[in-house]
Each structure stands twice: as C-alpha cells, then as structure tokens.
Design a protein around this motif. Structure first.
Motif, mmCIF file in Angstrom:
data_model
loop_
_atom_site.group_PDB
_atom_site.id
_atom_site.type_symbol
_atom_site.label_atom_id
_atom_site.label_comp_id
_atom_site.label_asym_id
_atom_site.label_seq_id
_atom_site.Cartn_x
_atom_site.Cartn_y
_atom_site.Cartn_z
ATOM 1 N N GLY A 13 -1.304 24.011 9.836
ATOM 2 C CA GLY A 13 -1.053 24.924 8.708
ATOM 3 C C GLY A 13 -1.625 26.313 8.890
ATOM 4 N N SER A 15 0.126 29.229 9.209
ATOM 5 C CA SER A 15 1.010 30.364 8.890
ATOM 6 C C SER A 15 0.395 31.285 7.851
ATOM 7 C CB SER A 15 2.370 29.851 8.385
ATOM 8 O OG SER A 15 2.205 29.240 7.118
ATOM 9 N N SER A 16 -0.587 30.802 7.093
ATOM 10 C CA SER A 16 -1.191 31.652 6.051
ATOM 11 C C SER A 16 -2.577 31.127 5.677
ATOM 12 C CB SER A 16 -0.288 31.655 4.807
ATOM 13 O OG SER A 16 -0.232 30.356 4.249
ATOM 14 N N ILE A 18 -6.162 29.845 4.639
ATOM 15 C CA ILE A 18 -7.393 29.364 5.271
ATOM 16 C C ILE A 18 -7.148 29.013 6.747
ATOM 17 C CG2 ILE A 18 -9.153 27.538 5.180
ATOM 18 C CD1 ILE A 18 -8.665 27.390 2.105
ATOM 19 N N ARG A 41 4.556 24.732 10.803
ATOM 20 C CA ARG A 41 5.821 23.981 10.868
ATOM 21 C C ARG A 41 6.997 24.880 11.189
ATOM 22 N NH1 ARG A 41 6.723 22.046 4.605
ATOM 23 N NH2 ARG A 41 5.761 23.865 3.642
ATOM 24 N N LYS A 45 7.282 32.045 11.055
ATOM 25 C CA LYS A 45 6.244 32.636 10.192
ATOM 26 C C LYS A 45 5.009 33.091 10.980
ATOM 27 C CE LYS A 45 7.140 30.192 5.840
ATOM 28 N NZ LYS A 45 6.490 29.348 4.818
ATOM 29 N N ASP A 67 4.925 19.907 12.192
ATOM 30 C CA ASP A 67 5.107 19.550 10.775
ATOM 31 C C ASP A 67 4.363 18.233 10.570
ATOM 32 O OD1 ASP A 67 5.965 18.571 8.343
ATOM 33 O OD2 ASP A 67 8.071 19.096 8.637
ATOM 34 N N VAL A 68 3.317 18.255 9.742
ATOM 35 C CA VAL A 68 2.477 17.052 9.600
ATOM 36 C C VAL A 68 3.222 15.903 8.924
ATOM 37 C CG1 VAL A 68 0.315 18.387 9.561
ATOM 38 C CG2 VAL A 68 1.390 17.759 7.393
ATOM 39 N N ASN A 92 -5.836 21.118 8.187
ATOM 40 C CA ASN A 92 -5.890 22.099 7.107
ATOM 41 C C ASN A 92 -4.628 22.093 6.234
ATOM 42 O OD1 ASN A 92 -6.618 24.859 5.838
ATOM 43 N ND2 ASN A 92 -4.673 25.255 6.880
ATOM 44 N N TYR A 157 -2.497 16.372 -7.430
ATOM 45 C CA TYR A 157 -3.173 17.047 -6.304
ATOM 46 C C TYR A 157 -4.572 16.455 -6.127
ATOM 47 C CZ TYR A 157 -5.519 20.743 -3.627
ATOM 48 O OH TYR A 157 -6.235 21.438 -2.684
ATOM 49 N N LYS A 161 -6.322 14.420 -2.854
ATOM 50 C CA LYS A 161 -7.570 14.804 -2.170
ATOM 51 C C LYS A 161 -8.622 13.685 -2.288
ATOM 52 C CE LYS A 161 -6.452 18.928 -0.538
ATOM 53 N NZ LYS A 161 -6.364 19.242 0.888
ATOM 54 N N GLY A 188 -13.900 25.317 -3.556
ATOM 55 C CA GLY A 188 -13.369 25.501 -4.910
ATOM 56 C C GLY A 188 -12.211 26.473 -4.772
ATOM 57 N N VAL A 190 -9.847 29.404 -3.805
ATOM 58 C CA VAL A 190 -9.833 30.379 -2.706
ATOM 59 C C VAL A 190 -8.565 31.218 -2.885
ATOM 60 C CG1 VAL A 190 -9.864 30.685 -0.186
ATOM 61 C CG2 VAL A 190 -10.883 28.619 -1.192
ATOM 62 N N THR A 192 -5.526 32.561 -1.822
ATOM 63 C CA THR A 192 -4.540 32.427 -0.737
ATOM 64 C C THR A 192 -3.160 32.297 -1.376
ATOM 65 O OG1 THR A 192 -4.542 30.009 -0.746
ATOM 66 C CG2 THR A 192 -6.164 31.070 0.699
ATOM 67 N N LYS A 197 1.643 30.458 -4.845
ATOM 68 C CA LYS A 197 2.759 29.501 -4.888
ATOM 69 C C LYS A 197 2.680 28.672 -6.170
ATOM 70 C CE LYS A 197 2.714 28.823 0.122
ATOM 71 N NZ LYS A 197 2.040 27.975 1.127
HETATM 72 N N1 LIG Z 1 -6.611 27.896 -1.977
HETATM 73 C C1 LIG Z 1 -7.430 27.082 -2.635
HETATM 74 O O1 LIG Z 1 -7.873 27.372 -3.761
HETATM 75 C C2 LIG Z 1 -7.889 25.810 -1.975
HETATM 76 C C3 LIG Z 1 -7.206 25.234 -0.922
HETATM 77 N N2 LIG Z 1 -7.670 24.045 -0.382
HETATM 78 C C4 LIG Z 1 -6.979 23.416 0.720
HETATM 79 O O2 LIG Z 1 -6.952 24.298 1.827
HETATM 80 C C5 LIG Z 1 -5.846 24.007 2.671
HETATM 81 C C6 LIG Z 1 -5.117 25.280 3.028
HETATM 82 O O3 LIG Z 1 -4.589 25.874 1.866
HETATM 83 P P1 LIG Z 1 -4.479 27.449 1.625
HETATM 84 O O4 LIG Z 1 -4.738 28.175 2.867
HETATM 85 O O5 LIG Z 1 -5.245 27.764 0.425
HETATM 86 O O6 LIG Z 1 -2.939 27.552 1.183
HETATM 87 P P2 LIG Z 1 -1.663 28.223 1.901
HETATM 88 O O7 LIG Z 1 -0.523 27.844 1.031
HETATM 89 O O8 LIG Z 1 -1.925 29.646 2.179
HETATM 90 O O9 LIG Z 1 -1.580 27.444 3.297
HETATM 91 C C7 LIG Z 1 -1.137 26.124 3.420
HETATM 92 C C8 LIG Z 1 -0.643 25.918 4.819
HETATM 93 O O10 LIG Z 1 -0.231 24.546 4.958
HETATM 94 C C9 LIG Z 1 1.032 24.575 5.583
HETATM 95 N N3 LIG Z 1 1.830 23.377 5.361
HETATM 96 C C10 LIG Z 1 2.333 22.893 4.211
HETATM 97 N N4 LIG Z 1 3.054 21.784 4.447
HETATM 98 C C11 LIG Z 1 3.011 21.574 5.801
HETATM 99 C C12 LIG Z 1 3.553 20.605 6.679
HETATM 100 N N5 LIG Z 1 4.332 19.612 6.226
HETATM 101 N N6 LIG Z 1 3.277 20.687 8.004
HETATM 102 C C13 LIG Z 1 2.515 21.689 8.485
HETATM 103 N N7 LIG Z 1 1.985 22.656 7.713
HETATM 104 C C14 LIG Z 1 2.228 22.592 6.388
HETATM 105 C C15 LIG Z 1 1.727 25.816 5.053
HETATM 106 O O11 LIG Z 1 2.828 26.146 5.885
HETATM 107 P P3 LIG Z 1 4.190 26.799 5.358
HETATM 108 O O12 LIG Z 1 3.949 28.285 5.411
HETATM 109 O O13 LIG Z 1 5.198 26.356 6.362
HETATM 110 O O14 LIG Z 1 4.439 26.292 3.994
HETATM 111 C C16 LIG Z 1 0.563 26.788 5.162
HETATM 112 O O15 LIG Z 1 0.421 27.256 6.480
HETATM 113 C C17 LIG Z 1 -4.997 22.975 1.901
HETATM 114 O O16 LIG Z 1 -5.257 21.692 2.416
HETATM 115 C C18 LIG Z 1 -5.508 23.084 0.465
HETATM 116 O O17 LIG Z 1 -5.354 21.884 -0.234
HETATM 117 C C19 LIG Z 1 -8.818 23.450 -0.833
HETATM 118 C C20 LIG Z 1 -9.522 23.991 -1.854
HETATM 119 C C21 LIG Z 1 -9.105 25.202 -2.531
#
Ligand SMILES: NC(=O)C1=CN([C@@H]2O[C@H](COP(=O)(O)OP(=O)(O)OC[C@H]3O[C@@H](n4cnc5c(N)ncnc54)[C@H](OP(=O)(O)O)[C@@H]3O)[C@@H](O)[C@H]2O)C=CC1
Ligand SMILES: CC1=C(/C=C/C(C)=C/C=C/C(C)=C/C=O)C(C)(C)CCC1
Length: 314
Positions: A13, A15-16, A18, A41, A45, A67-68, A92, A157, A161, A188, A190, A192, A197
């Motif tokens: 993950g 592409s964006s 964390i 995936r 991107k 793609d997970v 991630n 969600y 987790k 907590g 973050v 992003t 979304k």
């Molecule tokens: N932001 C927050 O407040 C928090 C986030 N988290 C966790 O941190 C992690 C990262 O999230 P965050 O960076 O915030 O969110 P983003 O939406 O910015 O990033 C999520 C990433 O996961 C990827 N992804 C989603 N589905 C798949 C898949 N099937 N296969 C591969 N990659 C996939 C997305 O790719 P694509 O661009 O293709 O969709 C994207 O790169 C997550 O696990 C989230 O639960 C935990 C606590 C707080």
C-alpha cells in the motif's frame, strides 16, 4: 538489487499516505541500510512515490505491483523478490469504513475484512515460511488504536483491526521460537487520503435502512467530534514513519506501539475495569454529553500542543 548488509524491506500500500512515507523514509536512510520494495496494486499511481523518493528511486527503492486481496498477485510479487528473501515485511495496506451499520451492505463489510484482515494474513502466509527457514525476520503490521478500543460508528473497521490484533497476538508466540519478530503499530488519527476517502464516502451516503435518530447521531454528533479529534490529535504520515523506523531499528522491538500518547488513557480504560462498563460509559459521556464541549476542549488542546502560547511567553 540489495547490497550485502542491506536489509530487504517489502511494504504494501505505498501509493499514498503512511505506506508512501515509510517507503521514502527507509529508502532515504542516511546509512543506506535498506533496500525498499515498495508495492501498490496499481502502478499507474506511482508518480507521487517516485517524486518523493527522488534520487533514491532505482537505487534503494524499487517498485512491484501487489494487490493484497489476490492470491496470484501476492505469489507473483514475492516470487519476483530475489531468492524470496525479505528481512522486514511491513503490512500497511488498509481501507476504512464509517457509518451506521444498518446502511452498510455485507458486501462492503467483507471488502474491509478482505483487505485489512485476510489481506494481511495472505501476505504473512506468503513471507513467513522463508523467514522461518532462515530463522530471522521482522513482520510489522499497521494496526490502529481502533484495534485496541472500539469507536462508535466505526464498528466494522474496528472489528477488522481487532481481528488482525488477535491474529498477531497468537502468531507472535510461535514466531518467537523461529527468531522472527512481530510488531504492531497503533496510530490514532493520521492526516492521509484515508480521512479524505472516508469523508467523500460519507458525503455520498444515503443511509438506507437507518432511522432518523441514528442518522442524526452520526451526522450531527459523531462527525463534528471526529473532525475535532482529527484536527487536534491528528499526526502526519512522517510521525508514523519515524515511529516505525525506531521499532525496526530497536534491538528488542516492542510488540505493541501506540504512536500517539494522547490515546494511552483511552486505551487504559478497558484494563482499569474488567466489566467493560468504565470504557462504554466514558465513551458514551464523551460523545453524547460532552460532545459539544469537545470542540472547545480540542481547540485548547491543539493550542497547548502547537506551542504558540509557549512561544508567546518567551
Ligand atoms: N489515516 C489514519 O487515520 C489511520 C490509518 N491507519 C492504517 O494505516 C494504513 C495506511 O492507511 P493510510 O495511509 O492512512 O491511508 P491511504 O488511503 O492513504 O493508504 C492506503 C493504502 O492501502 C492501499 N490499498 C488498499 N487496498 C489495497 C489492496 N487490496 N492491495 C494493496 N494495497 C491496497 C491503497 O492503495 P490504492 O491507492 O490502490 O487504493 C493505499 O496505498 C491502513 O492499514 C490504515 O488502516 C491506522 C490508524 C489511523
Ligand atoms: C476518541 C473519541 C472519539 C473519536 C475517535 C476517533 C475519531 C478516532 C479515529 C481513529 C482513526 C481514524 C483510526 C484509524 O485507524 C469520539 C468517538 C468522537 C468521542 C469519544 C472519544
């Protein structure tokens, strides 16, 4: 290709958010200790990551599609890693889901579990056997504070987790016998695309099946408080990447890692009262009785933590 002495790190993950920031932080390590395989995936991107990586791209950072949620994609990706050798695996990839349960289809709920739980398990199943053979490795799972404490209107969600937390808590013991470390990072809020979304999804929501009171509690009570909490307590992806770097560089990495100490008392409530009443009642009061006060409290908290007052007194 990784130099001898470099650790191979594979991240999902990227592409964006964390994942992207973790990939860039490790690839730009001043001692060049990491060979980063950043996966996403959809490689279309990749631009944001490539731009942020700068010179590191093609040297300490390479890209692979993954793609997970797909067995084939996961197998193909790991088979493309030289000797399938991964020293540090960072799970991630994840998706959020917000809103009254009555309005969410079982299909949407399954998508969240497919990514956040089965996606992580699928990855661990693929990388773990090689780590076991080598008797070394570190698996890091991006969980959440919602893996430790449920939050109203985040029911599914949170459940996804909690599921991965339970899985990891069980796996960690077996893996220790093989000298493999397992750590979870529990952020907590973050800032992003996760937040963006979810807010976009909420704006589109029509709440089929939910009654007027539930919709009102969600839209007029939960959402404003949640926005306040994001504003006051929200961390940056860089904060999380720094915390993760510390975890992987520690000689004895912690199993659980809350990234935001402001959440420690919230999580502690459930352990302070085994009946669970304390945490349920406190959350109820915070949301329904002190909700309107939350905005003021969070503004004060934000002001105190941003150090503007401290600067003014110097
Ligand atoms: N932001 C927050 O407040 C928090 C986030 N988290 C966790 O941190 C992690 C990262 O999230 P965050 O960076 O915030 O969110 P983003 O939406 O910015 O990033 C999520 C990433 O996961 C990827 N992804 C989603 N589905 C798949 C898949 N099937 N296969 C591969 N990659 C996939 C997305 O790719 P694509 O661009 O293709 O969709 C994207 O790169 C997550 O696990 C989230 O639960 C935990 C606590 C707080
Ligand atoms: C603490 C707290 C709240 C909200 C917490 C939020 C919004 C947490 C978000 C966490 C995220 C986004 C985790 C991602 O994995 C409420 C229910 C408003 C009121 C009670 C106290």
């Amino acid at each position: 290709m990784a130099n001898s002495g470099q650790k191979v790190v594979l991240i999902t993950g990227c592409s964006s958010g964390i994942g992207l920031r973790i990939a860039v932080t490790l690839a730009k390590d001043e001692k060049k200790r990491y060979h980063v395989i950043a996966t996403m995936r959809d490689l279309k991107k990749k631009d944001k990551l490539v731009e942020a990586a700068g010179d590191a791209y093609g040297k300490t950072l390479m890209l692979l599609p993954l793609d997970v949620c797909s067995d084939d994609s996961v197998k193909q990706c790991i088979n493309n890693v030289k000797d399938r050798h991964i020293d540090i695996f960072i799970n991630n990839a994840g998706v959020g889901l917000l809103g009254p349960v009555e309005s969410i289809s079982i299909e949407e709920m399954k998508r969240v579990f497919e990514t956040n739980f089965f996606g992580a398990v699928r990855m661990i199943k693929e990388v773990m056997p090689d780590m076991k053979k080598r008797r070394s490795g570190h698996i890091v799972v991006m969980s959440s504070v919602m893996g430790l404490q449920g939050v109203v209107f985040n029911d599914v969600y949170t459940a996804s987790k909690f599921a991965i937390e339970g899985f990891c808590e069980s796996m960690a013991v077996q893996l220790m016998k093989f000298n493999i470390r397992l750590s979870m990072i529990e952020p907590g809020p973050v800032h992003t695309e996760f937040e963006t979304k979810m807010m976009e999804d909420v704006a589109k929501m029509e709440y089929p099946g939910a009654d007027a009171d539930t919709i009102r509690y969600f839209k007029d009570v939960y959402l404003p408080s949640s926005i306040d909490i994001f504003e006051a307590m929200g961390q940056t992806p860089d904060d999380i990447a720094k915390c993760l770097k510390k975890v992987i560089e520690s000689n004895s990495p912690r199993f659980r890692n809350l990234t935001n100490s402001l959440y420690t008392p919230i999580v502690a409530l459930k352990y302070a009262d085994e009946t669970g009443g304390l945490s349920v009642n406190t959350f109820y009061n915070l949301l329904f009785n002190f909700g309107p006060l939350m905005h003021i409290t969070m503004s004060i908290l934000k002001c105190l933590t941003c150090s503007c007052l401290r600067r003014r007194t110097i």
